[in-house]
Motif scaffolding. Structure first.
Motif, PDB file in Angstrom:
ATOM      1  N   TYR A  85       0.827  -1.196   0.000  1.00  0.00           N
ATOM      2  CA  TYR A  85       0.000   0.000   0.000  1.00  0.00           C
ATOM      3  C   TYR A  85       0.865   1.251   0.000  1.00  0.00           C
ATOM      4  O   TYR A  85       2.049   1.211   0.310  1.00  0.00           O
ATOM      5  CB  TYR A  85      -0.975   0.007   1.191  1.00  0.00           C
ATOM      6  N   PHE A  86       0.246   2.348  -0.356  1.00  0.00           N
ATOM      7  CA  PHE A  86       0.919   3.637  -0.470  1.00  0.00           C
ATOM      8  C   PHE A  86       0.667   4.451   0.793  1.00  0.00           C
ATOM      9  O   PHE A  86      -0.454   4.493   1.300  1.00  0.00           O
ATOM     10  CB  PHE A  86       0.366   4.377  -1.696  1.00  0.00           C
ATOM     11  N   VAL A  87       1.713   5.087   1.313  1.00  0.00           N
ATOM     12  CA  VAL A  87       1.586   5.968   2.480  1.00  0.00           C
ATOM     13  C   VAL A  87       1.995   7.368   2.037  1.00  0.00           C
ATOM     14  O   VAL A  87       3.155   7.590   1.680  1.00  0.00           O
ATOM     15  CB  VAL A  87       2.475   5.499   3.654  1.00  0.00           C
ATOM     16  N   PRO A  88       1.057   8.324   2.022  1.00  0.00           N
ATOM     17  CA  PRO A  88       1.397   9.687   1.601  1.00  0.00           C
ATOM     18  C   PRO A  88       2.402  10.333   2.554  1.00  0.00           C
ATOM     19  O   PRO A  88       2.369  10.098   3.755  1.00  0.00           O
ATOM     20  CB  PRO A  88       0.065  10.436   1.653  1.00  0.00           C
ATOM     21  N   ASP A  89       3.286  11.136   1.994  1.00  0.00           N
ATOM     22  CA  ASP A  89       4.277  11.865   2.781  1.00  0.00           C
ATOM     23  C   ASP A  89       3.596  13.052   3.438  1.00  0.00           C
ATOM     24  O   ASP A  89       2.767  13.722   2.833  1.00  0.00           O
ATOM     25  CB  ASP A  89       5.413  12.335   1.878  1.00  0.00           C
ATOM     26  N   GLU A  90       3.939  13.319   4.692  1.00  0.00           N
ATOM     27  CA  GLU A  90       3.314  14.417   5.425  1.00  0.00           C
ATOM     28  C   GLU A  90       3.880  15.782   5.066  1.00  0.00           C
ATOM     29  O   GLU A  90       3.257  16.802   5.309  1.00  0.00           O
ATOM     30  CB  GLU A  90       3.467  14.190   6.931  1.00  0.00           C
ATOM     31  N   LYS A  91       5.106  15.811   4.484  1.00  0.00           N
ATOM     32  CA  LYS A  91       5.762  17.089   4.253  1.00  0.00           C
ATOM     33  C   LYS A  91       5.802  17.522   2.793  1.00  0.00           C
ATOM     34  O   LYS A  91       5.979  18.692   2.518  1.00  0.00           O
ATOM     35  CB  LYS A  91       7.191  17.032   4.788  1.00  0.00           C
ATOM     36  N   LYS A  92       5.689  16.582   1.868  1.00  0.00           N
ATOM     37  CA  LYS A  92       5.776  16.956   0.462  1.00  0.00           C
ATOM     38  C   LYS A  92       4.905  16.028  -0.357  1.00  0.00           C
ATOM     39  O   LYS A  92       4.380  15.049   0.147  1.00  0.00           O
ATOM     40  CB  LYS A  92       7.233  16.953  -0.007  1.00  0.00           C
ATOM     41  N   SER A  93       4.751  16.340  -1.629  1.00  0.00           N
ATOM     42  CA  SER A  93       3.896  15.517  -2.481  1.00  0.00           C
ATOM     43  C   SER A  93       4.543  14.161  -2.706  1.00  0.00           C
ATOM     44  O   SER A  93       5.761  14.009  -2.669  1.00  0.00           O
ATOM     45  CB  SER A  93       3.654  16.214  -3.821  1.00  0.00           C
TER      46      SER A  93
END
Length: 133
Positions: A85-93
């Motif tokens: 699964y994909f985990v979005p980065d909290e600081k950048k795209s």
């Protein structure tokens, strides 16, 4: 010699109050300093690579949905699965891909999450692949 002639041959003064400073500490006095605090962290963050968020086709989404329903609908003990699964980065795209192994406990349709027996919660929209053992 005339200017400092009276003190040039005197012994070096040793303080009776302050201990002698080690050479390594003396050298640290002259080390460069960061004029812009935090600038190095900004540079590292900018250089850090992230992966693009996956865009699955409708066929791939249907195949994943089928695998999830199959894993949840099997009678008896749930099968061991591997989920990517994909985990979005909290600081950048962007973000990063993670892989976890376990058994599905349940699906929370209100939150749109798949919950594994060890408590890990995965957003259904970020699941990329499911493999059965």
């Amino acid at each position: 010699m005339k200017k400092y002639g009276d003190i040039i041959r005197l012994p070096h003064h040793v303080s009776s109050v302050h201990p002698h400073m080690p050479v390594s500490d003396r050298a640290a006095q002259f080390a460069p300093f960061a004029a812009l605090t935090g600038y190095g962290d900004v540079i590292k963050e900018t250089a850090r690579q992230t992966d693009a968020r996956p865009e699955l086709s409708e066929d791939e989404k249907e195949a994943l949905d089928y695998k999830i329903q199959l894993a949840c609908g099997l009678p008896g003990d749930k099968p061991e699965i591997t989920i990517t699964y994909f985990v979005p980065d909290e600081k950048k795209s962007g973000g990063a891909y993670h892989t976890v192994e376990g058994k599905i406990r349940r699906i929370d349709p209100g939150a749109g999450q798949l919950i594994l027996e060890d408590g890990i919660r995965i957003n259904l929209e970020y699941i990329v692949n499911i493999l059965f053992f």
